[in-house]
Scaffold this motif. Structure first.
Motif, PDB file in Angstrom:
ATOM      1  N   GLN A   1      40.154  21.928  57.888  1.00  0.00           N
ATOM      2  CA  GLN A   1      40.004  21.088  59.077  1.00  0.00           C
ATOM      3  C   GLN A   1      38.563  20.618  59.294  1.00  0.00           C
ATOM      4  N   GLY A   2      37.597  21.425  58.848  1.00  0.00           N
ATOM      5  CA  GLY A   2      36.211  21.026  58.998  1.00  0.00           C
ATOM      6  C   GLY A   2      35.548  20.610  57.699  1.00  0.00           C
ATOM      7  N   TRP A   3      36.355  20.458  56.637  1.00  0.00           N
ATOM      8  CA  TRP A   3      35.784  20.073  55.343  1.00  0.00           C
ATOM      9  C   TRP A   3      35.165  18.682  55.455  1.00  0.00           C
ATOM     10  N   PRO A   4      33.985  18.459  54.866  1.00  0.00           N
ATOM     11  CA  PRO A   4      33.297  17.189  55.093  1.00  0.00           C
ATOM     12  C   PRO A   4      33.978  15.976  54.483  1.00  0.00           C
ATOM     13  N   ASP A   5      34.834  16.188  53.497  1.00  0.00           N
ATOM     14  CA  ASP A   5      35.528  15.073  52.856  1.00  0.00           C
ATOM     15  C   ASP A   5      37.016  15.133  53.182  1.00  0.00           C
TER      16      ASP A   5
ATOM     17  N   VAL B   1      50.557  24.416  57.500  1.00  0.00           N
ATOM     18  CA  VAL B   1      50.556  23.246  56.620  1.00  0.00           C
ATOM     19  C   VAL B   1      49.619  22.140  57.076  1.00  0.00           C
ATOM     20  N   THR B   2      49.590  21.849  58.387  1.00  0.00           N
ATOM     21  CA  THR B   2      48.836  20.684  58.829  1.00  0.00           C
ATOM     22  C   THR B   2      48.653  20.720  60.340  1.00  0.00           C
ATOM     23  N   SER B   3      47.937  19.738  60.857  1.00  0.00           N
ATOM     24  CA  SER B   3      47.712  19.600  62.297  1.00  0.00           C
ATOM     25  C   SER B   3      48.187  18.243  62.778  1.00  0.00           C
ATOM     26  N   PHE B   4      48.746  18.233  63.969  1.00  0.00           N
ATOM     27  CA  PHE B   4      49.075  16.992  64.658  1.00  0.00           C
ATOM     28  C   PHE B   4      48.065  16.828  65.785  1.00  0.00           C
TER      29      PHE B   4
ATOM     30  N   HIS C   1      41.445  10.108  64.991  1.00  0.00           N
ATOM     31  CA  HIS C   1      40.047   9.700  65.085  1.00  0.00           C
ATOM     32  C   HIS C   1      39.122  10.905  65.212  1.00  0.00           C
ATOM     33  N   THR C   2      39.671  12.037  65.685  1.00  0.00           N
ATOM     34  CA  THR C   2      38.867  13.250  65.817  1.00  0.00           C
ATOM     35  C   THR C   2      38.862  14.056  64.525  1.00  0.00           C
ATOM     36  N   VAL C   3      40.039  14.208  63.909  1.00  0.00           N
ATOM     37  CA  VAL C   3      40.172  14.981  62.666  1.00  0.00           C
ATOM     38  C   VAL C   3      40.958  14.132  61.667  1.00  0.00           C
ATOM     39  N   PRO C   4      40.286  13.209  60.964  1.00  0.00           N
ATOM     40  CA  PRO C   4      40.992  12.329  60.023  1.00  0.00           C
ATOM     41  C   PRO C   4      41.619  13.074  58.846  1.00  0.00           C
TER      42      PRO C   4
ATOM     43  N   ALA D   1      32.516  20.678  65.220  1.00  0.00           N
ATOM     44  CA  ALA D   1      32.532  19.762  66.360  1.00  0.00           C
ATOM     45  C   ALA D   1      32.474  20.487  67.697  1.00  0.00           C
ATOM     46  N   VAL D   2      32.780  21.800  67.702  1.00  0.00           N
ATOM     47  CA  VAL D   2      32.707  22.570  68.948  1.00  0.00           C
ATOM     48  C   VAL D   2      31.259  22.971  69.167  1.00  0.00           C
TER      49      VAL D   2
END
Length: 311
Positions: free
Chosen positions: A20-24, A48-51, A55-58, A247-248
């Motif tokens: 989730q915080g990976w730069p790429d 598996v993933t986030s909903f 725009h915040t977490v592409p 981002a926090v």
């Protein structure tokens, strides 16, 4: 720890909390490659993933596409943070992307909740209640993630009573799966054991999940303490990647990272705790993770190898 011949479920978090915080932003095909490698190890549950807002977490703009590649025999967990996201989760489930449970966070520390979700507790609780209704109607189990359960980098000390009050509140909403999150690696094994013992004794109908970040090197020890006190499911991430998103805004809290799945499962195997995971296949999945990310990760057993001599 006295837990031989026990069964413990390990949830692999690489695809969600890990990146989730990976730069790429990783290509979808690489995520699917990882998904298949993880599922092939016998891991019973995958985060598996986030909903979340794209725009915040592409990183998770391809949530539905990745979900479409999940094998049938894997329990699927996803995460969201608001009612709109919960409705997206319900829609994805209805469109043929089976989702077993959906997590959503609330921080025991209100200052951290404001930093992470931009909501005070009162406002967020109203949203969570609506999210539980949306998910329940869709047939998806709600999972309450209590963040900063062991301390907060903004507030400092978090009282155990505040954590258990959130458990009681979640329980009153019908939530029966609750995670204690060590958001920036502030837990220690004694505190973990005490909290899980209190929680499991007070709420025997709740599945409690242990989720530790390894900022200060106590991740595996804390996980073992949680298992000893009754945690049924534990989270970890291949290579130890992930943790608190940058981002926090909360100041420097040390190198972030999750408990390393390869190392944790290797320890549990040596201790006679059954996970159902194929260790050599798990190491292969860890190697694929390093290939996908283009760098060595943090697993010790990837470097040292598994212990082959009998106990």
């Amino acid at each position: 720890m006295s837990a031989p011949d026990r069964n413990v479920a390990v949830c692999e978090a690489w695809l969600r909390d890990g990146i989730q915080g990976w730069p790429d932003v990783l290509p979808t095909q690489d995520k699917v490659r990882m998904l298949q490698a993880i599922a092939g190890c016998g891991v019973p549950e995958i985060d598996v993933t986030s909903f979340v807002p794209i725009h915040t977490v592409p990183q998770f703009a391809d949530a539905e596409e990745v979900l479409s590649a999940v094998p049938d025999d894997v329990k699927v967990r996803v995460l969201t943070v608001n009612v709109r996201g919960a409705k997206r989760v319900a829609d994805a489930h209805a469109m043929g992307h089976p989702i077993d449970r959906c997590g959503f966070p609330i921080s025991a520390s209100e200052p951290h909740n404001l930093a992470n979700l931009r909501r005070d507790h009162a406002t967020h609780k109203v949203a969570v209640a609506e999210m539980v209704d949306v998910l329940g109607t869709a047939g998806i189990s709600p999972l309450l993630g209590v963040a900063t359960a062991y301390g907060c980098p903004i507030q400092g000390r978090v009282e155990r009573e505040d954590v258990l009050a959130l458990v009681e509140w979640g329980h009153s909403l019908g939530i029966r799966t609750i995670m204690f999150g060590d958001t920036t690696g502030m837990a220690d094994p004694r505190t973990v054991h005490e909290l899980f013992t209190l929680a499991t004794n007070s709420f025997p109908d709740v599945e409690f999940i242990a989720h530790f970040h390894d900022n200060r090197g106590c991740g595996i020890a804390n996980t073992l303490a949680a298992i000893d006190a009754g945690a049924a499911t534990v989270d970890a991430s291949l290579g130890g990647i992930g943790g608190e998103p940058a981002a926090v805004e909360q100041g420097f809290v040390g190198e972030s990272g999750n408990v390393t799945t390869e190392d944790l499962v290797a320890v549990l195997d040596r201790m006679g705790v059954r996970t159902g995971i194929d260790l050599p296949a798990l190491l292969t999945a860890g190697e694929i993770a390093e290939d996908v990310l283009g760098r060595p990760l943090l697993s010790r057993v990837q470097r040292a190898g598994l212990i082959s001599n009998p106990r």
